[in-house]
Scaffold this motif. Structure first.
Motif, PDB file in Angstrom:
ATOM      1  N   ASN A  21       8.334  -2.616   3.118  1.00 49.03           N
ATOM      2  CA  ASN A  21       7.520  -1.422   2.926  1.00 49.03           C
ATOM      3  C   ASN A  21       7.321  -0.661   4.234  1.00 49.03           C
ATOM      4  O   ASN A  21       6.255  -0.101   4.485  1.00 49.03           O
ATOM      5  CB  ASN A  21       6.156  -1.806   2.331  1.00 49.03           C
ATOM      6  CG  ASN A  21       5.400  -0.603   1.805  1.00 49.03           C
ATOM      7  OD1 ASN A  21       5.971   0.451   1.576  1.00 49.03           O
ATOM      8  ND2 ASN A  21       4.108  -0.771   1.616  1.00 49.03           N
ATOM      9  N   HIS A  22       8.349  -0.633   5.060  1.00 50.16           N
ATOM     10  CA  HIS A  22       8.208   0.070   6.333  1.00 50.16           C
ATOM     11  C   HIS A  22       7.853   1.540   6.124  1.00 50.16           C
ATOM     12  O   HIS A  22       7.134   2.139   6.926  1.00 50.16           O
ATOM     13  CB  HIS A  22       9.502  -0.040   7.143  1.00 50.16           C
ATOM     14  CG  HIS A  22       9.372   0.483   8.537  1.00 50.16           C
ATOM     15  ND1 HIS A  22       9.157  -0.333   9.623  1.00 50.16           N
ATOM     16  CD2 HIS A  22       9.407   1.757   9.033  1.00 50.16           C
ATOM     17  CE1 HIS A  22       9.071   0.394  10.730  1.00 50.16           C
ATOM     18  NE2 HIS A  22       9.213   1.667  10.393  1.00 50.16           N
ATOM     19  N   VAL A 344      -0.036  -1.518  -9.954  1.00 46.48           N
ATOM     20  CA  VAL A 344      -0.890  -2.155  -8.955  1.00 46.48           C
ATOM     21  C   VAL A 344      -0.945  -3.660  -9.176  1.00 46.48           C
ATOM     22  O   VAL A 344      -0.883  -4.448  -8.218  1.00 46.48           O
ATOM     23  CB  VAL A 344      -2.304  -1.545  -8.998  1.00 46.48           C
ATOM     24  CG1 VAL A 344      -3.265  -2.361  -8.135  1.00 46.48           C
ATOM     25  CG2 VAL A 344      -2.273  -0.098  -8.522  1.00 46.48           C
ATOM     26  N   ARG A 345      -1.029  -4.074 -10.426  1.00 48.13           N
ATOM     27  CA  ARG A 345      -1.090  -5.521 -10.712  1.00 48.13           C
ATOM     28  C   ARG A 345       0.164  -6.225 -10.226  1.00 48.13           C
ATOM     29  O   ARG A 345       0.087  -7.304  -9.615  1.00 48.13           O
ATOM     30  CB  ARG A 345      -1.291  -5.756 -12.208  1.00 48.13           C
ATOM     31  CG  ARG A 345      -2.702  -5.467 -12.703  1.00 48.13           C
ATOM     32  CD  ARG A 345      -2.919  -6.045 -14.095  1.00 48.13           C
ATOM     33  NE  ARG A 345      -2.013  -5.475 -15.090  1.00 48.13           N
ATOM     34  CZ  ARG A 345      -2.271  -4.379 -15.800  1.00 48.13           C
ATOM     35  NH1 ARG A 345      -3.409  -3.706 -15.601  1.00 48.13           N
ATOM     36  NH2 ARG A 345      -1.410  -3.938 -16.691  1.00 48.13           N
ATOM     37  N   LEU A 346       1.327  -5.642 -10.499  1.00 45.98           N
ATOM     38  CA  LEU A 346       2.575  -6.282 -10.069  1.00 45.98           C
ATOM     39  C   LEU A 346       2.703  -6.248  -8.550  1.00 45.98           C
ATOM     40  O   LEU A 346       3.119  -7.245  -7.936  1.00 45.98           O
ATOM     41  CB  LEU A 346       3.768  -5.597 -10.726  1.00 45.98           C
ATOM     42  CG  LEU A 346       5.148  -6.163 -10.360  1.00 45.98           C
ATOM     43  CD1 LEU A 346       5.228  -7.669 -10.634  1.00 45.98           C
ATOM     44  CD2 LEU A 346       6.248  -5.414 -11.106  1.00 45.98           C
ATOM     45  N   LYS A 347       2.347  -5.135  -7.934  1.00 40.97           N
ATOM     46  CA  LYS A 347       2.402  -5.047  -6.472  1.00 40.97           C
ATOM     47  C   LYS A 347       1.516  -6.119  -5.845  1.00 40.97           C
ATOM     48  O   LYS A 347       1.924  -6.801  -4.890  1.00 40.97           O
ATOM     49  CB  LYS A 347       1.972  -3.658  -6.020  1.00 40.97           C
ATOM     50  CG  LYS A 347       1.954  -3.488  -4.502  1.00 40.97           C
ATOM     51  CD  LYS A 347       1.451  -2.110  -4.108  1.00 40.97           C
ATOM     52  CE  LYS A 347       1.350  -1.988  -2.594  1.00 40.97           C
ATOM     53  NZ  LYS A 347       0.832  -0.670  -2.171  1.00 40.97           N
ATOM     54  N   ASP A 348       0.301  -6.271  -6.369  1.00 42.28           N
ATOM     55  CA  ASP A 348      -0.619  -7.268  -5.821  1.00 42.28           C
ATOM     56  C   ASP A 348      -0.118  -8.686  -6.077  1.00 42.28           C
ATOM     57  O   ASP A 348      -0.273  -9.575  -5.219  1.00 42.28           O
ATOM     58  CB  ASP A 348      -2.011  -7.087  -6.424  1.00 42.28           C
ATOM     59  CG  ASP A 348      -2.712  -5.838  -5.915  1.00 42.28           C
ATOM     60  OD1 ASP A 348      -2.222  -5.245  -4.934  1.00 42.28           O
ATOM     61  OD2 ASP A 348      -3.744  -5.447  -6.507  1.00 42.28           O
ATOM     62  N   TRP A 349       0.476  -8.918  -7.242  1.00 40.51           N
ATOM     63  CA  TRP A 349       1.014 -10.253  -7.546  1.00 40.51           C
ATOM     64  C   TRP A 349       2.135 -10.601  -6.561  1.00 40.51           C
ATOM     65  O   TRP A 349       2.195 -11.740  -6.059  1.00 40.51           O
ATOM     66  CB  TRP A 349       1.537 -10.299  -8.980  1.00 40.51           C
ATOM     67  CG  TRP A 349       2.072 -11.650  -9.361  1.00 40.51           C
ATOM     68  CD1 TRP A 349       1.389 -12.697  -9.889  1.00 40.51           C
ATOM     69  CD2 TRP A 349       3.439 -12.103  -9.225  1.00 40.51           C
ATOM     70  NE1 TRP A 349       2.209 -13.775 -10.087  1.00 40.51           N
ATOM     71  CE2 TRP A 349       3.478 -13.439  -9.688  1.00 40.51           C
ATOM     72  CE3 TRP A 349       4.620 -11.518  -8.763  1.00 40.51           C
ATOM     73  CZ2 TRP A 349       4.660 -14.192  -9.700  1.00 40.51           C
ATOM     74  CZ3 TRP A 349       5.787 -12.265  -8.771  1.00 40.51           C
ATOM     75  CH2 TRP A 349       5.803 -13.574  -9.229  1.00 40.51           C
ATOM     76  N   GLU A 357       5.646  -7.651   0.453  1.00 38.00           N
ATOM     77  CA  GLU A 357       5.017  -6.333   0.466  1.00 38.00           C
ATOM     78  C   GLU A 357       6.067  -5.293   0.108  1.00 38.00           C
ATOM     79  O   GLU A 357       7.011  -5.038   0.869  1.00 38.00           O
ATOM     80  CB  GLU A 357       4.429  -6.039   1.851  1.00 38.00           C
ATOM     81  CG  GLU A 357       3.842  -4.647   1.995  1.00 38.00           C
ATOM     82  CD  GLU A 357       2.637  -4.412   1.103  1.00 38.00           C
ATOM     83  OE1 GLU A 357       2.511  -3.279   0.577  1.00 38.00           O
ATOM     84  OE2 GLU A 357       1.812  -5.338   0.929  1.00 38.00           O
ATOM     85  N   VAL A 358       5.909  -4.696  -1.080  1.00 36.78           N
ATOM     86  CA  VAL A 358       6.836  -3.670  -1.548  1.00 36.78           C
ATOM     87  C   VAL A 358       6.102  -2.795  -2.547  1.00 36.78           C
ATOM     88  O   VAL A 358       5.309  -3.300  -3.353  1.00 36.78           O
ATOM     89  CB  VAL A 358       8.103  -4.324  -2.179  1.00 36.78           C
ATOM     90  CG1 VAL A 358       7.778  -5.051  -3.469  1.00 36.78           C
ATOM     91  CG2 VAL A 358       9.214  -3.304  -2.383  1.00 36.78           C
ATOM     92  N   PHE A 368       8.912   1.316 -11.315  1.00 39.64           N
ATOM     93  CA  PHE A 368       9.997   1.276 -10.341  1.00 39.64           C
ATOM     94  C   PHE A 368       9.527   0.502  -9.120  1.00 39.64           C
ATOM     95  O   PHE A 368       8.324   0.375  -8.858  1.00 39.64           O
ATOM     96  CB  PHE A 368      10.390   2.691  -9.898  1.00 39.64           C
ATOM     97  CG  PHE A 368      10.852   3.602 -10.995  1.00 39.64           C
ATOM     98  CD1 PHE A 368      12.200   3.828 -11.208  1.00 39.64           C
ATOM     99  CD2 PHE A 368       9.934   4.245 -11.816  1.00 39.64           C
ATOM    100  CE1 PHE A 368      12.635   4.678 -12.215  1.00 39.64           C
ATOM    101  CE2 PHE A 368      10.354   5.097 -12.830  1.00 39.64           C
ATOM    102  CZ  PHE A 368      11.705   5.322 -13.028  1.00 39.64           C
ATOM    103  N   VAL A 369      10.480   0.026  -8.350  1.00 40.65           N
ATOM    104  CA  VAL A 369      10.174  -0.595  -7.070  1.00 40.65           C
ATOM    105  C   VAL A 369      10.919   0.173  -5.988  1.00 40.65           C
ATOM    106  O   VAL A 369      12.067   0.594  -6.180  1.00 40.65           O
ATOM    107  CB  VAL A 369      10.576  -2.093  -7.065  1.00 40.65           C
ATOM    108  CG1 VAL A 369      12.075  -2.274  -7.205  1.00 40.65           C
ATOM    109  CG2 VAL A 369      10.076  -2.783  -5.812  1.00 40.65           C
ATOM    110  N   ARG A 370      10.231   0.420  -4.854  1.00 41.45           N
ATOM    111  CA  ARG A 370      10.854   1.129  -3.733  1.00 41.45           C
ATOM    112  C   ARG A 370      11.040   0.169  -2.572  1.00 41.45           C
ATOM    113  O   ARG A 370      10.071  -0.392  -2.054  1.00 41.45           O
ATOM    114  CB  ARG A 370       9.986   2.309  -3.284  1.00 41.45           C
ATOM    115  CG  ARG A 370      10.694   3.224  -2.263  1.00 41.45           C
ATOM    116  CD  ARG A 370       9.724   4.165  -1.575  1.00 41.45           C
ATOM    117  NE  ARG A 370       8.898   3.452  -0.587  1.00 41.45           N
ATOM    118  CZ  ARG A 370       7.928   4.028   0.113  1.00 41.45           C
ATOM    119  NH1 ARG A 370       7.632   5.296  -0.086  1.00 41.45           N
ATOM    120  NH2 ARG A 370       7.227   3.324   0.994  1.00 41.45           N
ATOM    121  N   VAL A 371      12.263  -0.004  -2.154  1.00 38.53           N
ATOM    122  CA  VAL A 371      12.619  -0.943  -1.094  1.00 38.53           C
ATOM    123  C   VAL A 371      12.949  -0.169   0.183  1.00 38.53           C
ATOM    124  O   VAL A 371      13.807   0.720   0.173  1.00 38.53           O
ATOM    125  CB  VAL A 371      13.816  -1.812  -1.510  1.00 38.53           C
ATOM    126  CG1 VAL A 371      14.252  -2.717  -0.368  1.00 38.53           C
ATOM    127  CG2 VAL A 371      13.475  -2.627  -2.752  1.00 38.53           C
TER     128      VAL A 371
END
Length: 393
Positions: A21-22, A344-349, A357-358, A368-371
């Motif tokens: 998550n830079h 938010v739930r998935l990010k925190d999990w 951290e992503v 979606f996920v941002r890498v």
């Protein structure tokens, strides 16, 4: 030079975590933080002399020797292909956007145009300014994922008209990580006599950058994301003829003296993020190697997208020219649907249970996920994320 997790020696990042998550708030290298602390100590030896005599000048005429902030601005400007006189520092890209938008002379019925990929703070500022003047914001829906690089231009052209007072264009979109064809879009706007404000928050240090060649009227960016400056360092570039009437969000002693004077001093604050931005540039050019760094991050981002898309059964069709060092892709079908709360739930999990951290992003009803691919990341980081998503329920 070998990039990958061994590069973590140059940051204070937690080695037990996987940091993908830079792009969100940046991560400052140790040597830049050391330079910042040394600068702070120098200031404290004689704060009044440093801040009021050496840092900047409120005189209408330029001093015989460049002030510290002007010298730093010249170094940063050279890094983004610009001249030092064409650039001022702001605390962040959002501050630069506020400077431009709140300096506009709008009338009732005027329009500000942007895409629905615009950063939330930018779209909210545009809405606020339009509301204050009885103008309106025209938001163009750009489908995502996006496989057609010409689509933004085809969507933009029909809405440019006599009421359009400004188009706000991302250089690299924040959530969706698309590198938009900014020069072509700006040329289209210019042909219709419409000025362009470019949001380049994610551009310096992420992609090769030559601001004047883009043909925009204003360009705002962050140096504390991909260019390794200490946090609280943004820039505002303005083309000749676009500086009159341009004011910072905080009005202070430089009002009407000159645009450098207005922006260089907005009251007492910590100037070290600006002054140490050249140290971040030196880390790139003198240590990492700028072109080598770009090649590594871009290749890693592409591999990440292709690997995860293949594992998750989601096609990856984003053109290479629209890919920088971040990629955003849909999650697998069993996790694909959800609102902001589900994101938010998935990010925190991922952080709490897997120490990853992503960002997880909700657009419409899809997740979606941002890498982010930085030089301290490698393919093993991507595999850890893939395994974690496989375990998520």
């Amino acid at each position: 030079m070998r990039f990958g997790r061994q590069m973590l020696d140059h940051w204070w990042l937690d080695r037990d975590a996987t940091y993908l998550n830079h792009g969100t708030v940046g991560v400052t290298p140790r040597r830049v933080l050391d330079a910042q602390q040394a600068m702070r100590e120098q200031i404290e030896r004689h704060p009044a002399r440093f801040l009021l005599r050496e840092l900047m000048s409120l005189a209408p005429q330029a001093p015989a020797e460049p002030t510290r902030v002007r010298a730093a601005a010249s170094r940063v400007a050279a890094f983004v292909g610009a001249a030092g006189d064409d650039l001022v520092f702001v605390d962040n890209a959002s501050a630069g956007v506020n400077s431009v938008l709140r300096s506009l002379r709008l009338q009732a019925g005027d329009e500000i145009v942007l895409f629905d990929h615009a950063y939330g703070a930018v779209s909210r500022t545009a809405a606020f300014v339009a509301r204050e003047h009885g103008a309106r914001v025209v938001t163009l829906t750009l489908p995502f994922p996006l496989a057609d690089a010409s689509l933004p231009q085809r969507l933009l052209e029909p809405v440019l008209n006599a009421r359009t007072r400004l188009v706000i264009l991302d250089h690299v979109t924040s959530e969706t990580a698309l590198v938009l064809p900014l020069a072509q879009l700006a040329a289209l706007c210019r042909a219709h006599g419409v000025p362009v404000l470019a949001d380049g928050a994610h551009a310096p240090g992420a992609i090769p950058l030559d601001i004047p060649s883009l043909g925009v009227d204003w360009y705002v960016a962050n140096m504390h994301k991909w260019a390794f400056a200490p946090r609280g360092c943004g820039l505002l570039w303005a083309a000749p003829g676009r500086r009159d009437g341009l004011h910072p969000p905080v009005i202070s002693w430089g009002l009407d003296v000159g645009w450098h004077q207005e922006f260089d001093w907005t009251g007492t604050r910590d100037p070290t993020p600006f002054l140490c931005a050249p140290d971040g540039i030196d880390f790139i050019t003198g240590f990492l190697g700028e072109s080598t760094m770009h090649d590594y991050k871009h290749a890693l981002a592409r591999r990440a997208a292709q690997r995860l898309a293949s594992l998750w059964g989601q096609p990856w069709e984003t053109p290479d020219a629209m890919t920088g060092c971040m990629v955003t892709l849909p999650l697998p079908a069993r996790l694909a649907h959800g609102d902001a709360a589900a994101a938010v739930r998935l990010k925190d999990w991922l952080l709490d249970e897997r120490r990853i951290e992503v960002p997880v992003i909700s657009r419409g009803d899809r997740l979606f996920v941002r890498v982010s691919a930085q030089v301290y990341n490698d393919d093993d980081d991507i595999e850890r994320l893939a395994q974690a998503i496989d375990d998520a329920r």
